[in-house]
Design a protein around this motif. Sequence first.
Motif, short mmCIF file in Angstrom:
data_model
loop_
_atom_site.label_atom_id
_atom_site.label_comp_id
_atom_site.label_asym_id
_atom_site.label_seq_id
_atom_site.Cartn_x
_atom_site.Cartn_y
_atom_site.Cartn_z
N ALA A 167 27.11 -17.14 -27.09
CA ALA A 167 26.40 -16.55 -25.95
C ALA A 167 27.02 -16.92 -24.60
CB ALA A 167 24.93 -16.96 -25.99
N PHE A 168 27.46 -18.17 -24.44
CA PHE A 168 28.02 -18.58 -23.15
C PHE A 168 29.37 -17.92 -22.88
CE2 PHE A 168 25.13 -22.29 -23.84
CZ PHE A 168 24.36 -22.11 -22.70
N TYR A 169 30.15 -17.70 -23.93
CA TYR A 169 31.41 -16.95 -23.76
C TYR A 169 31.12 -15.53 -23.28
CZ TYR A 169 33.95 -20.51 -26.50
OH TYR A 169 34.52 -21.67 -26.95
N ILE A 170 30.11 -14.92 -23.89
CA ILE A 170 29.75 -13.54 -23.55
C ILE A 170 29.32 -13.44 -22.09
CG2 ILE A 170 28.06 -11.71 -24.01
CD1 ILE A 170 28.10 -12.81 -26.98
N LEU A 171 28.50 -14.39 -21.64
CA LEU A 171 28.06 -14.39 -20.24
C LEU A 171 29.21 -14.68 -19.30
CD1 LEU A 171 25.73 -14.09 -18.27
CD2 LEU A 171 25.20 -16.52 -18.60
N ALA A 172 30.11 -15.58 -19.70
CA ALA A 172 31.28 -15.91 -18.87
C ALA A 172 32.19 -14.70 -18.69
CB ALA A 172 32.06 -17.07 -19.48
N GLU A 173 32.32 -13.90 -19.72
CA GLU A 173 33.17 -12.70 -19.64
C GLU A 173 32.53 -11.60 -18.81
OE1 GLU A 173 36.34 -11.70 -22.74
OE2 GLU A 173 34.46 -11.80 -23.89
N ASP A 174 31.20 -11.50 -18.88
CA ASP A 174 30.51 -10.45 -18.13
C ASP A 174 29.20 -10.99 -17.57
OD1 ASP A 174 29.39 -8.20 -17.07
OD2 ASP A 174 29.54 -6.97 -18.88
N PRO A 175 29.25 -11.59 -16.37
CA PRO A 175 28.06 -12.20 -15.77
C PRO A 175 26.93 -11.21 -15.47
CG PRO A 175 30.05 -13.03 -14.72
CD PRO A 175 30.45 -11.85 -15.58
N SER A 176 27.22 -9.91 -15.54
CA SER A 176 26.18 -8.91 -15.27
C SER A 176 25.23 -8.74 -16.46
CB SER A 176 26.83 -7.56 -14.94
OG SER A 176 27.45 -7.00 -16.09
N LYS A 177 25.62 -9.26 -17.62
CA LYS A 177 24.77 -9.11 -18.80
C LYS A 177 23.54 -10.01 -18.70
CE LYS A 177 28.25 -7.54 -22.07
NZ LYS A 177 28.98 -7.79 -23.33
N GLY A 178 22.44 -9.51 -19.27
CA GLY A 178 21.20 -10.27 -19.25
C GLY A 178 21.17 -11.34 -20.33
N ILE A 179 20.19 -12.23 -20.22
CA ILE A 179 20.06 -13.34 -21.16
C ILE A 179 19.87 -12.83 -22.59
CG2 ILE A 179 18.61 -15.30 -21.84
CD1 ILE A 179 18.01 -15.68 -18.82
N ILE A 180 18.90 -11.94 -22.77
CA ILE A 180 18.61 -11.43 -24.11
C ILE A 180 19.80 -10.65 -24.66
CG2 ILE A 180 17.07 -9.97 -25.49
CD1 ILE A 180 15.83 -12.57 -24.38
N GLU A 181 20.49 -9.94 -23.77
CA GLU A 181 21.68 -9.18 -24.17
C GLU A 181 22.76 -10.12 -24.71
OE1 GLU A 181 24.56 -5.68 -22.27
OE2 GLU A 181 23.14 -6.77 -21.00
N CYS A 182 22.96 -11.26 -24.04
CA CYS A 182 23.95 -12.24 -24.50
C CYS A 182 23.56 -12.82 -25.85
CB CYS A 182 24.09 -13.36 -23.48
SG CYS A 182 24.86 -12.88 -21.92
N LEU A 183 22.29 -13.12 -26.02
CA LEU A 183 21.81 -13.66 -27.29
C LEU A 183 21.97 -12.65 -28.41
CD1 LEU A 183 18.54 -15.46 -26.10
CD2 LEU A 183 20.70 -16.54 -26.73
#
Length: 205
Positions: free
Chosen positions: A131-147
Amino acid sequence: MNRTELKSKAKDQLKGRWGLAIITILVSNLIINTANIVRPLDFVITISENLYLTLNLISLIFGGVISVGLSKFLLNFTTNREEPQFTDLFSQFKIFFKALGLHILIGIAILFTTLLLIVPGIIVALMYSQAFYILAEDPSKGIIECLQESSNLMYGYKWEFFVLELSFIGWWLLAGLSLGIGSLWVNPYQKVTETNFYLKLKYNI
């Protein structure tokens, strides 16, 4: 997923850049795991409960944003999209509350499932490990989206990631024999390998 290939790739990526990886990952661990690092020292020096609670609070508040910053650093380190820098660690404060929310939700999910049984807790930790890699790559994504994206990526790969993690046990035992000094090298080796696992999952590279 070839574990030997992932680990060999990590060694190649670390050549000539061990110093940068060691200092960046060491500082991130000191912030994210402050209380866990200090607690064993209680056998040597007296650590008050107030200090321990304060350190736990620091880890809770800053653990998320530093975890995203570390993921940013590791992605740059393994892909050379940007020049990896120590300051990557502190580059994600613009999404501080989103990172905090992600950190807390993952922690709660792991805690509650672990209270039921240890195995479900491990499964949840593996499921949300990307999840943290996903958010780092695209900070516009939401929390639930990353999970959700992490869960989707790890579908069918949780066992492989678990075995990959287990493959470092021997190195950690050796690090223990060196009074922890060896962990300065084992930790970057493991983190870079984990990042290669993520890149293989998402981009097959």
